[in-house]
Design a protein around this motif. Structure first.
Motif, PDB file in Angstrom:
ATOM      1  N   GLN A   1      -2.962 -21.957 -17.484  1.00 36.06           N
ATOM      2  CA  GLN A   1      -2.615 -22.062 -16.064  1.00 36.06           C
ATOM      3  C   GLN A   1      -2.301 -20.702 -15.465  1.00 36.06           C
ATOM      4  N   MET A   2      -1.601 -19.865 -16.229  1.00 35.03           N
ATOM      5  CA  MET A   2      -1.219 -18.563 -15.707  1.00 35.03           C
ATOM      6  C   MET A   2      -2.443 -17.675 -15.485  1.00 35.03           C
ATOM      7  N   ILE A   3      -3.415 -17.778 -16.370  1.00 36.49           N
ATOM      8  CA  ILE A   3      -4.617 -16.954 -16.207  1.00 36.49           C
ATOM      9  C   ILE A   3      -5.433 -17.435 -15.011  1.00 36.49           C
ATOM     10  N   GLU A   4      -5.420 -18.708 -14.737  1.00 38.78           N
ATOM     11  CA  GLU A   4      -6.070 -19.202 -13.519  1.00 38.78           C
ATOM     12  C   GLU A   4      -5.414 -18.593 -12.282  1.00 38.78           C
ATOM     13  N   ILE A   5      -4.101 -18.513 -12.288  1.00 40.27           N
ATOM     14  CA  ILE A   5      -3.384 -17.917 -11.155  1.00 40.27           C
ATOM     15  C   ILE A   5      -3.714 -16.428 -11.057  1.00 40.27           C
ATOM     16  N   MET A   6      -3.790 -15.756 -12.199  1.00 39.88           N
ATOM     17  CA  MET A   6      -4.148 -14.338 -12.196  1.00 39.88           C
ATOM     18  C   MET A   6      -5.530 -14.109 -11.604  1.00 39.88           C
ATOM     19  N   ARG A   7      -6.431 -15.031 -11.843  1.00 42.32           N
ATOM     20  CA  ARG A   7      -7.760 -14.911 -11.237  1.00 42.32           C
ATOM     21  C   ARG A   7      -7.652 -14.962  -9.712  1.00 42.32           C
ATOM     22  N   GLU A   8      -6.854 -15.894  -9.212  1.00 41.13           N
ATOM     23  CA  GLU A   8      -6.673 -15.978  -7.757  1.00 41.13           C
ATOM     24  C   GLU A   8      -6.062 -14.698  -7.210  1.00 41.13           C
ATOM     25  N   GLU A   9      -5.080 -14.158  -7.922  1.00 37.08           N
ATOM     26  CA  GLU A   9      -4.477 -12.882  -7.519  1.00 37.08           C
ATOM     27  C   GLU A   9      -5.525 -11.775  -7.520  1.00 37.08           C
ATOM     28  N   GLY A  10      -6.360 -11.775  -8.557  1.00 38.54           N
ATOM     29  CA  GLY A  10      -7.372 -10.740  -8.686  1.00 38.54           C
ATOM     30  C   GLY A  10      -8.417 -10.809  -7.590  1.00 38.54           C
ATOM     31  N   LEU A  11      -8.838 -12.007  -7.236  1.00 37.71           N
ATOM     32  CA  LEU A  11      -9.823 -12.148  -6.166  1.00 37.71           C
ATOM     33  C   LEU A  11      -9.251 -11.652  -4.840  1.00 37.71           C
ATOM     34  N   ALA A  12      -7.983 -11.955  -4.597  1.00 38.91           N
ATOM     35  CA  ALA A  12      -7.340 -11.475  -3.371  1.00 38.91           C
ATOM     36  C   ALA A  12      -7.219  -9.953  -3.398  1.00 38.91           C
ATOM     37  N   TYR A  13      -6.879  -9.406  -4.573  1.00 37.52           N
ATOM     38  CA  TYR A  13      -6.778  -7.960  -4.688  1.00 37.52           C
ATOM     39  C   TYR A  13      -8.134  -7.297  -4.465  1.00 37.52           C
ATOM     40  N   GLY A  14      -9.195  -7.955  -4.910  1.00 37.72           N
ATOM     41  CA  GLY A  14     -10.531  -7.420  -4.701  1.00 37.72           C
ATOM     42  C   GLY A  14     -10.857  -7.242  -3.231  1.00 37.72           C
ATOM     43  N   GLU A  15     -10.398  -8.157  -2.395  1.00 37.61           N
ATOM     44  CA  GLU A  15     -10.612  -8.032  -0.945  1.00 37.61           C
ATOM     45  C   GLU A  15      -9.889  -6.803  -0.399  1.00 37.61           C
ATOM     46  N   VAL A  16      -8.662  -6.590  -0.857  1.00 38.17           N
ATOM     47  CA  VAL A  16      -7.880  -5.425  -0.415  1.00 38.17           C
ATOM     48  C   VAL A  16      -8.556  -4.139  -0.878  1.00 38.17           C
ATOM     49  N   LEU A  17      -9.016  -4.141  -2.110  1.00 37.98           N
ATOM     50  CA  LEU A  17      -9.664  -2.964  -2.676  1.00 37.98           C
ATOM     51  C   LEU A  17     -10.919  -2.602  -1.891  1.00 37.98           C
ATOM     52  N   ALA A  18     -11.682  -3.598  -1.490  1.00 41.03           N
ATOM     53  CA  ALA A  18     -12.901  -3.338  -0.727  1.00 41.03           C
ATOM     54  C   ALA A  18     -12.591  -2.676   0.607  1.00 41.03           C
ATOM     55  N   VAL A  19     -11.563  -3.164   1.283  1.00 43.67           N
ATOM     56  CA  VAL A  19     -11.178  -2.585   2.574  1.00 43.67           C
ATOM     57  C   VAL A  19     -10.705  -1.150   2.398  1.00 43.67           C
ATOM     58  N   ASP A  20      -9.979  -0.888   1.325  1.00 46.91           N
ATOM     59  CA  ASP A  20      -9.399   0.435   1.105  1.00 46.91           C
ATOM     60  C   ASP A  20     -10.404   1.466   0.616  1.00 46.91           C
ATOM     61  N   MET A  21     -11.417   1.010  -0.169  1.00 46.47           N
ATOM     62  CA  MET A  21     -12.233   1.984  -0.879  1.00 46.47           C
ATOM     63  C   MET A  21     -13.722   1.966  -0.565  1.00 46.47           C
ATOM     64  N   LEU A  22     -14.267   0.850  -0.136  1.00 44.56           N
ATOM     65  CA  LEU A  22     -15.713   0.767   0.045  1.00 44.56           C
ATOM     66  C   LEU A  22     -16.088   1.077   1.490  1.00 44.56           C
ATOM     67  N   PRO A  23     -17.050   1.959   1.723  1.00 46.23           N
ATOM     68  CA  PRO A  23     -17.441   2.325   3.094  1.00 46.23           C
ATOM     69  C   PRO A  23     -17.814   1.123   3.946  1.00 46.23           C
ATOM     70  N   GLY A  24     -18.475   0.154   3.352  1.00 45.25           N
ATOM     71  CA  GLY A  24     -18.894  -1.017   4.118  1.00 45.25           C
ATOM     72  C   GLY A  24     -17.962  -2.193   4.006  1.00 45.25           C
ATOM     73  N   GLY A  25     -16.830  -2.001   3.353  1.00 47.20           N
ATOM     74  CA  GLY A  25     -15.901  -3.116   3.177  1.00 47.20           C
ATOM     75  C   GLY A  25     -16.438  -4.132   2.178  1.00 47.20           C
ATOM     76  N   THR A  26     -15.962  -5.340   2.278  1.00 46.29           N
ATOM     77  CA  THR A  26     -16.347  -6.372   1.326  1.00 46.29           C
ATOM     78  C   THR A  26     -17.728  -6.924   1.644  1.00 46.29           C
ATOM     79  N   SER A  27     -18.309  -7.612   0.673  1.00 47.00           N
ATOM     80  CA  SER A  27     -19.632  -8.220   0.816  1.00 47.00           C
ATOM     81  C   SER A  27     -19.756  -9.328  -0.210  1.00 47.00           C
ATOM     82  N   ASP A  28     -20.800 -10.134  -0.090  1.00 49.23           N
ATOM     83  CA  ASP A  28     -21.017 -11.188  -1.079  1.00 49.23           C
ATOM     84  C   ASP A  28     -21.236 -10.592  -2.470  1.00 49.23           C
ATOM     85  N   GLN A  29     -21.960  -9.469  -2.519  1.00 49.27           N
ATOM     86  CA  GLN A  29     -22.227  -8.833  -3.807  1.00 49.27           C
ATOM     87  C   GLN A  29     -20.924  -8.333  -4.453  1.00 49.27           C
TER      88      GLN A  29
END
Length: 281
Positions: free
Chosen positions: A44-72
Motif C-alpha cells: 500500500q505504501m509503495i502505491e502511495i509513493m507512486r502517486e507522490e512520484g507522479l505528482a512530483y513529475g509534473e512539478v519537475l517538468a514545469v521547473d526543468m523542461l523547456p516545453g513543460g509536461t507532455s504525454d511522453q
C-alpha cells in the motif's frame, strides 16, 4: 525531493524500466520477509509513493523542461515509478540486509493488534498527505505542538530520536539529490564545467534547507499518524524501536529505501536530460 522516513515516510522510487533489475542475494527466509513486508503495509505504501512520484513529475517538468509536461514525459515518469519494480527492489535489498536478524520478533510486533493498528494509521496518514491542504494543516498542528512541548509531541520526539529519523532522512535526501545530478550529467544536459565533484559541493549547500524541511515533514506526519494512539500503544512502539530487532529492522529499511530512492532520482535525472536536449533541438 523529500527522503523516505523509517520504513515508509517520504518521495522517490526506482530506475527507468529499461534498466535491468538488480540481482540480490537471497534472504534467509523469503516467506518471512514477505510476511513482514505485508505486515508493514509495504504494498500500500509503495502505491502511495507512486502517486507522490507522479505528482512530483509534473512539478519537475514545469521547473526543468523547456516545453513543460507532455504525454511522453508522463509516460516516462510512470515507467520510473513502476510499483512492481519499486517493490521488488525494496524487497530484495531489505531481505538481504535483514538476513540473520530476528525476523520473528519483528513479525510478532507488527502482526499484534497494536502493531497492525500503527501500520494502518501510518498508511492512512501518508495517503491523506497527498492532499496539499491536509499537509499544510498537519504542519501547522505539529508546529503548535512543538512550540507548546505537549506530552504527545515529547513522545513523538523520543520516537524520532530512537529511530534516528531526521539524520537518516537528511542523508538519504542528499544522496538522492546527488543521484539526480549524476543523471543530468551522464545524460548530457549539464554544462561542461559541471562535474560530479562540483555537483556534490552544490548538494552539500542544500543541507540546512533539507534538514529543516525533513524535520517539519517528519513531525507533521508522525503527529498526525499517531494522534489516535494511546500513550501506552505509542510507548510500546518506542520500546520495540529500542530493541535489537527494532533497530535492525529500521536499519534494513533505510538501506533498502535509500537504494531505491537513489535509483529513481538518477532515473529522473536521465529522463530530464533526454527531454531537455530533445526539446532544445
Amino acid at each position: 525531493m523529500r527522503s523516505m522516513m523509517i520504513r515508509f515516510t517520504a518521495p522517490y522510487a526506482v530506475a527507468l524500466s529499461i534498466v535491468a533489475a538488480p540481482l540480490w542475494a537471497q534472504p534467509a527466509d523469503d516467506a518471512k520477509v514477505d510476511a513482514l513486508l505485508n505486515a508493514l503495509g509495504m504494498p500500500q505504501m509503495i502505491e502511495i509513493m507512486r502517486e507522490e512520484g507522479l505528482a512530483y513529475g509534473e512539478v519537475l517538468a514545469v521547473d526543468m523542461l523547456p516545453g513543460g509536461t507532455s504525454d511522453q514525459w508522463a509516460k516516462a515518469v510512470s515507467a520510473i515509478y513502476d510499483t512492481e519494480t519499486m517493490y521488488e527492489e525494496v524487497r530484495g535489498a531489505f531481505g538481504e540486509a535483514i538476513a540473520g536478524d530476528d525476523i520473528d520478533a519483528m513479525l510478532a510486533f507488527f502482526t499484534s493488534e497494536p502493531g497492525a493498528k500503527i501500520v494502518g494509521l501510518e498508511v492512512s496518514a501518508r495517503r491523506a498527505l497527498l492532499d496539499d491542504a491536509v499537509e499544510e494543516a498537519s504542519k501547522e498542528n505539529a508546529a503548535i505542538a512543538m512550540m507548546d512541548q505537549t506530552p504527545r509531541y515529547l513522545m513523538v520526539q523520543e520516537f524520532v530520536e530512537v529511530n534516528d529519523l531526521i539524520e537518516a532522512n537528511v542523508v538519504g535526501a542528499l544522496n538522492a539529490s546527488y543521484a539526480f545530478y549524476t543523471g543530468l550529467i551522464d545524460g548530457g544536459a549539464m554544462p561542461a564545467g559541471v562535474t560530479a565533484e562540483s555537483a556534490l559541493q552544490d548538494v552539500w549547500t542544500q543541507e540546512p534547507e533539507v534538514r529543516n524541511d525533513t524535520t517539519e515533514w517528519v513531525y507533521s506526519f508522525l503527529m498526525m499518524a499517531y494522534q489516535p494512539l494511546s500513550d501506552e500503544e505509542l510507548q510500546a512502539y518506542i520500546a520495540f524501536s529500542r530493541s535489537e530487532a527494532g533497530q535492525d529492522m529500521g536499519d534494513a529499511l533505510f538501506v533498502a529505501f535509500d537504494g531505491m530512492f537513489d535509483d529513481v532520482s538518477r532515473g529522473l535525472g536521465l529522463a530530464s536530460s533526454r527531454f531537455m536536449i530533445s526539446q532544445e533541438l
